[in-house]
Design a protein around this motif. Structure first.
Motif, mmCIF file in Angstrom:
data_model
loop_
_atom_site.group_PDB
_atom_site.id
_atom_site.type_symbol
_atom_site.label_atom_id
_atom_site.label_comp_id
_atom_site.label_asym_id
_atom_site.label_seq_id
_atom_site.Cartn_x
_atom_site.Cartn_y
_atom_site.Cartn_z
ATOM 1 N N GLN A 267 0.811 -1.217 0.000
ATOM 2 C CA GLN A 267 0.000 0.000 0.000
ATOM 3 C C GLN A 267 0.850 1.275 0.000
ATOM 4 O O GLN A 267 0.340 2.374 -0.210
ATOM 5 C CB GLN A 267 -0.923 0.008 1.216
ATOM 6 N N GLN A 270 0.696 3.863 -2.759
ATOM 7 C CA GLN A 270 -0.548 4.640 -2.840
ATOM 8 C C GLN A 270 -0.369 6.028 -2.261
ATOM 9 O O GLN A 270 -1.090 6.989 -2.634
ATOM 10 C CB GLN A 270 -1.677 3.913 -2.090
ATOM 11 N N ILE A 271 0.617 6.163 -1.351
ATOM 12 C CA ILE A 271 0.878 7.484 -0.741
ATOM 13 C C ILE A 271 1.314 8.500 -1.797
ATOM 14 O O ILE A 271 1.039 9.708 -1.706
ATOM 15 C CB ILE A 271 1.963 7.356 0.353
ATOM 16 N N LEU A 273 0.191 8.981 -4.706
ATOM 17 C CA LEU A 273 -0.974 9.618 -5.367
ATOM 18 C C LEU A 273 -1.422 10.864 -4.621
ATOM 19 O O LEU A 273 -1.872 11.850 -5.244
ATOM 20 C CB LEU A 273 -2.124 8.619 -5.457
ATOM 21 N N SER A 274 -1.293 10.827 -3.289
ATOM 22 C CA SER A 274 -1.730 11.983 -2.515
ATOM 23 C C SER A 274 -0.870 13.185 -2.751
ATOM 24 O O SER A 274 -1.273 14.331 -2.497
ATOM 25 C CB SER A 274 -1.747 11.636 -1.012
ATOM 26 N N LEU A 275 0.346 12.990 -3.263
ATOM 27 C CA LEU A 275 1.252 14.114 -3.538
ATOM 28 C C LEU A 275 0.803 14.910 -4.757
ATOM 29 O O LEU A 275 1.252 16.032 -4.974
ATOM 30 C CB LEU A 275 2.677 13.603 -3.742
ATOM 31 N N ARG A 277 -2.488 15.506 -5.686
ATOM 32 C CA ARG A 277 -3.840 15.981 -5.584
ATOM 33 C C ARG A 277 -3.868 17.491 -5.436
ATOM 34 O O ARG A 277 -2.997 18.057 -4.769
ATOM 35 C CB ARG A 277 -4.546 15.328 -4.381
#
Length: 277
Positions: A267, A270-271, A273-275, A277
Motif C-alpha cells: 500500500q 498509494q501514498i 498519489l496523494s502528492l 492531488r
C-alpha cells in the motif's frame, strides 16, 4: 525514498514470508510423516546411520525366523522322542510279561503281536517327525543349523538323534527273531535290550532339550537386540510431536503476520498519489 518502481518494504516482507512458508511446509511434512529425518535431504549423516541400523533390524528379523524354524524342528524331534520313550516302556512291559516261563503259547503269541505292533509304531513315528524338510530322528540329517547373527557369520547347531530301530540309540531290531518276543528266551533278552534303548532315548532327549534351550536363549537375545536398535532408530529420526505442534502454531502466526506486513508494504506506493492531488 518514495518510488513506484521499487518497493523495498514489499521485497523484504515477501522474503521473510517465503522463509516462513518454507519452514511451515517442512513442519507440516514432519507432522505428516512423524519423522524429523525422513530422507537424506533432511540430514544426510543421520539418515545414513538410521539406514544402517534398519539393515541390522531387518537382519535380526531373518535371524528370528531362522531360530524359530530351528527350534520347531528340534521340538518336533523331541515330541517324537517322547512318544518313542513311551512306546519303549510299553514294549518293556510286554517283554517282561512274555519272559515268564509259565506263560502259555496262545498268550505269548498274543503278547508278541502287541509287541510287534508297538515296535512298528516306532518306525511310523520316526518317519513322520518332519518339520520344514528336517527329520532329526530318522538319520537323514546330521544336524539343524540356524542363524545367530545379523551378518550370517555365526550359527547355532543342534545335532540330530537317530532313533530308528536297529540303530545306536534304539537297539531293538526292526524285524526278525531278535525283534520280537515269540519265545521266553527272546523275551528275556529283549528286556535288557529295551532298557538300554530306553536309557539311550532319554539321553538323546536331554541333548535335544539342551539344543532347544540354545535356540530359545538366542531367540530372546535377538529380539532384545532388535528392540534396542529400533529404539535407537526412533531416537535418531522420530519427531517430537509436542515440539512440532508448538512450532507449527508459531509458524502459522508468523505467516499471518507476514501476509499483513506484505499487504501494508504494497500500500506504500498509494501514498504517492496523494502528492499529486
Amino acid at each position: 525514498m518514495l518510488s513506484v518502481n521499487t518497493n523495498t518494504g514489499a521485497m523484504v516482507a515477501l522474503q521473510y514470508l517465503n522463509q516462513t512458508q518454507s519452514a511451515l511446509s517442512t513442519a507440516q511434512g514432519v507432522i505428516n510423516s512423524g519423522l524429523k529425518v525422513a530422507s537424506a535431504k533432511d540430514d544426510g549423516a543421520v539418515y545414513a546411520i538410521a539406514q544402517n541400523m534398519r539393515g541390522e533390524v531387518a537382519g535380526y528379523q531373518a535371524v528370528t525366523d531362522s531360530l524359530n524354524r530351528g527350534m520347531s524342528a528340534v521340538d518336533v524331534a523331541m515330541s517324537a522322542g517322547q512318544s518313542i520313550s513311551d512306546l519303549l516302556v510299553q514294549m518293556k512291559q510286554k517283554a517282561l510279561a512274555a519272559a515268564d516261563s509259565s506263560l502259555d503259547t496262545a498268550s505269548r503269541k498274543a503278547m508278541n503281536q502287541d509287541f510287534v505292533a508297538l515296535r512298528d509304531q516306532v518306525t511310523t513315528i520316526v518317519k513322520n517327525a518332519v518339520f520344514n524338510g528336517f527329520n532329526l530322528v530318522d538319520g537323514s540329517a546330521s544336524n539343524v543349523q540356524s542363524l545367530a547373527s545379523s551378518d550370517g557369520t555365526r550359527k547355532i547347531t543342534v545335532a540330530a538323534q537317530d532313533m530308528s530301530l536297529s540303530g545306536s540309540i534304539v537297539t531293538v531290531h526292526a524285524s526278525g527273531a531278535t525283534g520280537c518276543i515269540s519265545t521266553q528266551a527272546l523275551a528275556s533278552t529283549m528286556v535288557a535290550t529295551i532298557q538300554t534303548s530306553l536309557t539311550n532315548v532319554n539321553a538323546a532327549l536331554a541333548n535335544l532339550s539342551a539344543g532347544s534351550k540354545k535356540f530359545s536363549i538366542q531367540l530372546d537375545f535377538a529380539q532384545k537386540l532388535s528392540n534396542t536398535l529400533t529404539t535407537g532408530i526412533g531416537n535418531l529420526v522420530d519427531a517430537d510431536m509436542a515440539q512440532e505442534s508448538a512450532l507449527l502454531t508459531s509458524l502459522q502466526t508468523k505467516q499471518q503476520l507476514g501476509v499483513q506486513a506484505l499487504a501494508i508494504a504494497n500500500q506504500a506506493p498509494q501514498i504517492i498519489l496523494s502528492l499529486f492531488r
